[in-house]
Design a protein around this motif. Sequence first.
Motif, PDB file in Angstrom:
ATOM      1  N   VAL A   1     -37.183  -0.073  -9.441  1.00 36.55           N
ATOM      2  CA  VAL A   1     -37.717   0.187 -10.777  1.00 36.55           C
ATOM      3  C   VAL A   1     -36.553   0.371 -11.738  1.00 36.55           C
ATOM      4  O   VAL A   1     -35.584   1.068 -11.420  1.00 36.55           O
ATOM      5  CB  VAL A   1     -38.599   1.460 -10.804  1.00 36.55           C
ATOM      6  CG1 VAL A   1     -39.148   1.712 -12.204  1.00 36.55           C
ATOM      7  CG2 VAL A   1     -39.735   1.359  -9.793  1.00 36.55           C
TER       8      VAL A   1
ATOM      9  N   TYR B   1     -40.010  -0.513 -18.829  1.00 41.46           N
ATOM     10  CA  TYR B   1     -39.610  -0.602 -17.432  1.00 41.46           C
ATOM     11  C   TYR B   1     -40.055  -1.917 -16.831  1.00 41.46           C
ATOM     12  O   TYR B   1     -40.942  -2.589 -17.355  1.00 41.46           O
ATOM     13  CB  TYR B   1     -40.209   0.568 -16.639  1.00 41.46           C
ATOM     14  CG  TYR B   1     -41.714   0.579 -16.614  1.00 41.46           C
ATOM     15  CD1 TYR B   1     -42.429   1.181 -17.643  1.00 41.46           C
ATOM     16  CD2 TYR B   1     -42.428  -0.030 -15.581  1.00 41.46           C
ATOM     17  CE1 TYR B   1     -43.811   1.179 -17.648  1.00 41.46           C
ATOM     18  CE2 TYR B   1     -43.803  -0.040 -15.568  1.00 41.46           C
ATOM     19  CZ  TYR B   1     -44.490   0.572 -16.608  1.00 41.46           C
ATOM     20  OH  TYR B   1     -45.857   0.557 -16.612  1.00 41.46           O
TER      21      TYR B   1
ATOM     22  N   TYR C   1     -40.145  -3.864 -12.621  1.00 34.96           N
ATOM     23  CA  TYR C   1     -39.978  -3.513 -11.216  1.00 34.96           C
ATOM     24  C   TYR C   1     -40.157  -4.732 -10.330  1.00 34.96           C
ATOM     25  O   TYR C   1     -40.725  -5.757 -10.750  1.00 34.96           O
ATOM     26  CB  TYR C   1     -41.003  -2.445 -10.810  1.00 34.96           C
ATOM     27  CG  TYR C   1     -42.427  -2.898 -10.930  1.00 34.96           C
ATOM     28  CD1 TYR C   1     -43.119  -2.757 -12.126  1.00 34.96           C
ATOM     29  CD2 TYR C   1     -43.088  -3.500  -9.855  1.00 34.96           C
ATOM     30  CE1 TYR C   1     -44.426  -3.187 -12.251  1.00 34.96           C
ATOM     31  CE2 TYR C   1     -44.394  -3.939  -9.964  1.00 34.96           C
ATOM     32  CZ  TYR C   1     -45.054  -3.774 -11.174  1.00 34.96           C
ATOM     33  OH  TYR C   1     -46.345  -4.210 -11.300  1.00 34.96           O
TER      34      TYR C   1
ATOM     35  N   ILE D   1     -47.017   2.177 -10.613  1.00 38.91           N
ATOM     36  CA  ILE D   1     -45.639   2.224 -11.135  1.00 38.91           C
ATOM     37  C   ILE D   1     -45.614   2.886 -12.511  1.00 38.91           C
ATOM     38  O   ILE D   1     -44.725   3.671 -12.830  1.00 38.91           O
ATOM     39  CB  ILE D   1     -45.041   0.802 -11.231  1.00 38.91           C
ATOM     40  CG1 ILE D   1     -45.026   0.128  -9.859  1.00 38.91           C
ATOM     41  CG2 ILE D   1     -43.641   0.854 -11.845  1.00 38.91           C
ATOM     42  CD1 ILE D   1     -43.875   0.469  -8.961  1.00 38.91           C
TER      43      ILE D   1
ATOM     44  N   VAL E   1     -43.231   5.992 -13.435  1.00 39.72           N
ATOM     45  CA  VAL E   1     -42.273   5.979 -14.546  1.00 39.72           C
ATOM     46  C   VAL E   1     -42.574   7.123 -15.515  1.00 39.72           C
ATOM     47  O   VAL E   1     -41.679   7.833 -15.956  1.00 39.72           O
ATOM     48  CB  VAL E   1     -42.296   4.615 -15.281  1.00 39.72           C
ATOM     49  CG1 VAL E   1     -41.494   4.687 -16.572  1.00 39.72           C
ATOM     50  CG2 VAL E   1     -41.748   3.523 -14.379  1.00 39.72           C
TER      51      VAL E   1
END
Length: 250
Positions: free
Chosen positions: A150, A175, A177, A220, A224
């Motif tokens: 990530v 972000y 990943y 995810i 985050v």
Amino acid sequence: MQLMLCLVLFGLFCVTTCEEEFLPSYITPCKLEDKELADCVREQIKISLPHFTKGVPEFNVPSIDPVKLDDIKIDGNGLVLTFTQAAMHGLSKSELTDLRVKIGDSDEDFKLAFKGNLSLTAKYEVDGRILILPIQGKGDAFVYAQGVEVEINSKLSHVKDKQNRTHFKLITPSYNYTIERTTFDLKNLFNGNKQLADTTIQFANENWRQLMDDLAPPAIKQIVRTCVKAINKFFSNVTIARMVKGYKDH
Ligand SMILES: *[C@@H]1O[C@H](CO)[C@@H](O)[C@H](O)[C@H]1NC(C)=O
Ligand SMILES: *[C@@H]1O[C@H](CO)[C@@H](O)[C@H](O)[C@H]1NC(C)=O
Ligand SMILES: *[C@@H]1O[C@H](CO)[C@@H](O)[C@H](O)[C@H]1NC(C)=O
Ligand SMILES: *[C@@H]1O[C@H](CO)[C@@H](O)[C@H](O)[C@H]1NC(C)=O
């Protein structure tokens, strides 16, 4: 893990004028002039990693391993799958793959990347089809995601506290990943009919990418969010002046 990075990182800039209580005892500050500064940082990070699993109460930082997740519901392509009481384990054992902080310039950026093997535990309920195979059941779920990397990018803004002191804050983090491989283990599929269950699980594992296309984004996103929250918690508790020697407030 992320929090520890901040600590170590800012520990670097924290030479003699910083209050002594600031750094946890297991961290030895690196010197700004050190030629092997990057190596020093990494070394400190490795040493500190195990200490940060349970959060940093001195700085009001909560534990990030495990991360409790909100319920996840996938509903599409003929499949309804829900995860409740979900928790993600393994963040604290992740390895740092990138860390950059630009401070003191007009553009202050924060970049952090980590990679690890994460496992999700949850209660699941599923009904429908995975591609061509029927799937139905309810029970305990274990999802092992291997090689999850990530990368978080964020602007560093400055905010004032009640005493008019300045703190960092990550704002508008973005972000991305990647995931190398995922294995699903759903207990009690088809009411415990092992033969049906084995076939379906095997099929799911062979086609993990399709499933993760739906499953990974909400998970995810929450990871985050948790990391950013924890970092900001740390920032809100420690002023910039306390972290960075000679930092000019602006
Ligand atoms: C993740 O698991 C793989 C395979 O078991 C292993 O080679 C790798 O070192 C693990 N990574 C971490 C960060 O633990
Ligand atoms: C807060 O600090 C700024 C300068 O850093 C100053 O201009 C301002 O007057 C201060 N505000 C209060 C309420 O003290
Ligand atoms: C995130 O995106 C950047 C820019 O496209 C890329 O260089 C990086 O490898 C990506 N990171 C991950 C973990 O996918
Ligand atoms: C940081 O947290 C501790 C413990 O809750 C508290 O005593 C201290 O006042 C906080 N410091 C700041 C700058 O918020």
